[in-house]
Design an enzyme around this catalytic site. Structure first.
Site, PDB file in Angstrom:
ATOM      1  N   SER A 220      13.306  -0.740   5.730  1.00 26.87           N
ATOM      2  CA  SER A 220      12.268  -1.688   5.329  1.00 26.87           C
ATOM      3  C   SER A 220      12.607  -3.059   5.886  1.00 26.87           C
ATOM      4  CB  SER A 220      12.133  -1.729   3.805  1.00 26.87           C
ATOM      5  OG  SER A 220      13.383  -1.942   3.182  1.00 26.87           O
ATOM      6  N   GLY A 222      10.734  -6.109   5.312  1.00 26.53           N
ATOM      7  CA  GLY A 222      10.008  -7.205   4.702  1.00 26.53           C
ATOM      8  C   GLY A 222       8.629  -7.372   5.304  1.00 26.53           C
ATOM      9  N   ALA A 223       8.280  -8.601   5.632  1.00 29.59           N
ATOM     10  CA  ALA A 223       6.961  -8.895   6.191  1.00 29.59           C
ATOM     11  C   ALA A 223       6.729  -8.222   7.534  1.00 29.59           C
ATOM     12  CB  ALA A 223       6.791 -10.411   6.335  1.00 29.59           C
ATOM     13  N   GLY A 225       7.285  -5.053   8.141  1.00 30.39           N
ATOM     14  CA  GLY A 225       6.948  -3.653   7.974  1.00 30.39           C
ATOM     15  C   GLY A 225       8.146  -2.753   7.801  1.00 30.39           C
ATOM     16  N   GLY A 252       9.921  -2.101  -1.920  1.00 36.45           N
ATOM     17  CA  GLY A 252      10.729  -1.164  -1.151  1.00 36.45           C
ATOM     18  C   GLY A 252      10.804   0.197  -1.816  1.00 36.45           C
ATOM     19  N   ASP A 253      10.788   0.205  -3.151  1.00 45.16           N
ATOM     20  CA  ASP A 253      10.797   1.471  -3.887  1.00 45.16           C
ATOM     21  C   ASP A 253       9.458   2.184  -3.730  1.00 45.16           C
ATOM     22  OD1 ASP A 253      13.336   0.620  -4.832  1.00 45.16           O
ATOM     23  OD2 ASP A 253      12.335  -0.535  -6.403  1.00 45.16           O
TER      24      ASP A 253
END
Length: 321
Positions: A220, A222-223, A225, A252-253
């Site tokens: 992951s 963040g912004a 993708g 993220g989960d």
């Protein structure tokens, strides 16, 4: 069925403010109290989308009883395991642009007997599971190889294990050969000793994790993708635009939950995970998205551009707690 294990669950209080100013008296616009912990959030996201899941959850003290009450109110199928120490509480302060400042308690230590009880509960329930998700930070004093030990035992039984943790616990788990690991950008950099500023750096770091033993890696970003490298070395990169971000806690989960729910392989699963994560960012607190919240039209999937720079991590909008 997807079984989750959260060794360090929490009560998560999110406070929405107009702006965070150090040393000032700030009046909250809204507050939310949710059950927390990465595995707990995965189960909550799956349940919200009618995917069968069961959560193994240690609990202690009045905070732990409150946690169970919140999970019961959401209808979570769970295996509660009583422990001596109190369940921790976390606080997140969310600003209108999606920036989240978190203060997480460390949690309390689990005794060897309590760890044995938890491991036994997971192994018993895992017999009917397609995936086991072991995720989150470790409470103080818990051996860093706890997830690695589970990975080896599950591999012998033909059970897929997904690990989402950080630091030495992540490195130890990767060396045990899990079916899937889901680090974020910072966790990936720490585990591999790699400085990550471009998509190409992510690819290099993921290659190191796979050389250490991880079969598939979902990162992951963040912004920016997420990036997926499957066990068969297929590589996919995806983004999901979020028009009005409210809180990245648990996103993220949600990414991991959506990915597993869609088959845990390839572009289709990555796109579903990103859609769930994007929906989570648009919700308050650590609420998990329901089908009506999820808009797949904002997701874009394609091959990665190694030269693409990544935005600074502190302004992450699609990552987990």
């Amino acid at each position: 069925m997807i079984l989750t294990l959260t060794l360090n669950p929490s009560l998560d209080r999110t406070i929405e403010v107009g702006a965070l100013t150090r040393g000032a008296v700030i009046r909250a616009a809204a507050t939310h109290l949710d059950p927390g912990g990465k595995g707990v959030n995965v189960s909550r996201a799956l349940l919200a989308n009618d995917v069968r899941s069961c959560a193994v959850v240690p609990y202690g003290g009045s905070e732990g009883r409150r946690l169970l009450d919140l999970l019961s109110a959401e209808g979570i199928d769970m295996i509660p395991v009583p422990v001596e120490g109190p369940t921790r509480s976390n606080v997140a302060i969310a600003e209108p642009d999606g920036t989240v400042t978190k203060v997480n308690e460390p949690g309390t230590a689990l005794t060897p007997a309590e760890l044995d009880t938890l491991a036994g509960a997971v192994l018993d329930a895992a017999r009917s599971a397609d995936w086991v998700v072991a995720s989150g930070s470790l409470p103080p004093g818990v051996p860093v190889d706890v997830y690695a030990g589970l990975c080896r035992r599950f591999a012998d039984a033909g059970i897929n294990l997904a690990v989402d943790t950080s630091g030495p616990a992540l490195v130890s788990a990767v060396n045990a050969g899990p079916a899937l690991v889901k680090p974020n950008r910072d966790e990936l950099a720490e585990a591999t000793g790699t400085s990550i500023a471009r998509v190409g750096d992510v690819l290099d770091a993921v290659g190191k994790l796979r050389a250490m033993g991880a079969r598939s890696v979902l990162t992951s970003l963040g912004a920016d993708g997420a990036l997926l490298v499957d066990h068969d070395e297929q590589v996919w990169y995806g983004e999901c635009a979020v028009e009005e971000p409210r809180s990245s806690v648990g996103a993220g989960d949600a990414l991991l939950a959506g990915f597993l729910a869609a088959g845990a392989r390839g572009a289709t699963a990555l796109a579903e995970g990103l859609a769930w994560a994007g929906a989570a960012v648009g919700l308050p607190g650590s609420r998990m998205p329901r089908p009506a919240d999820i808009d797949r039209t904002h997701v874009r999937i394609g091959p990665p551009d190694p030269s693409r720079p990544l935005t600074p991590p502190p302004r992450s909008a699609l990552d987990g707690a």
